[in-house]
Design an enzyme around this catalytic site. Sequence first.
Site: not given
Length: 246
Positions: A152-154, A157
């Site tokens: 999710a973070y990747s 971003k």
Amino acid sequence: MSQYLEGQAAIITGGMRGIGLGIARRLHAAGARIVIWDLAVEGWDSVGNGFEPALRQAVDVSSLSSVQAAFAEVLERLGQVDILVNNAGINGPVVPSWEYPADAWDKVIAIDLNGVFYCCRTAIAHMRERGYGRIVNIASMAGKEGVQYISAYSAAKAGVIAFTKAAAKELAQDGVLLNCVAPAMVETPLMAEMTQAHIDASKAKIPMGRFLKAEEIANMVTWIAGPECSFTTGFVFDLSGGRATY
Ligand SMILES: NC(=O)c1ccc[n+]([C@@H]2O[C@H](COP(=O)([O-])OP(=O)(O)OC[C@H]3O[C@@H](n4cnc5c(N)ncnc54)[C@H](O)[C@@H]3O)[C@@H](O)[C@H]2O)c1
Ligand SMILES: CC(C)C1=CC=C(C(=O)O)[C@@H](O)[C@H]1O
């Protein structure tokens, strides 16, 4: 000789600690009036942090109404916004994508991607009217490469990077420049949310063999956030110790 950002007003989201605080401190040293946005803004330590912001506001960047209300107050109090640094962010669980809880996914996207959009959308209207603005979005190496177990973070971003490129093209003739930085790992509370194995693996990818420092991000952001950055928009500035050379 006047300072690089003399009199300019800068909003830094997630500015109470970590990378955001480092950026706020550096922009202040360059002469900017600092507005700190964070979930909670009590307990500011002027001595320890080295400066006093012009304004601190409790803002949840994942809420458009919270962002809009805070921005209106900034305009009332400071009269203008020249710089917006979208730094607030969370990591979320460190798990395989097929086990990633859907509610946790939504939260990461809400803060790390929607939050950047809400703040940009709000600030851009004002910056376009003035014919001047600098927006710096804090992405991550994870957004360029995709890092396992933080999908999710990747994804958020990567979304920040693509959004920055798209909006930068729309605004290229309006005096409003948007760029991102893509840092590798910095030792902050956010990094501590990763597993030790992932921290070690990330460090091993860095040819310089060390973690990045918040001050190094702040130095780069300060130049991008000012008038000397005049012919670069929609760009991703890497801070990767040689890891990303593309
Ligand atoms: N630390 C790293 O290794 C690293 C590397 C690359 C990119 N980044 C990015 O840099 C930024 C800052 O990271 P950090 O390491 O300083 O993290 P941090 O956790 O130390 O600080 C993040 C700040 O954002 C605030 N915040 C969180 N959710 C918010 C919300 N909904 N609204 C407003 N504020 C909110 C937190 O309260 C905190 O003050 C993040 O966007 C992160 O993804 C960090
Ligand atoms: C979650 C955060 C601390 C993070 C994870 C992975 C990174 C990497 O370089 O692989 C870091 O840049 C950082 O954003």
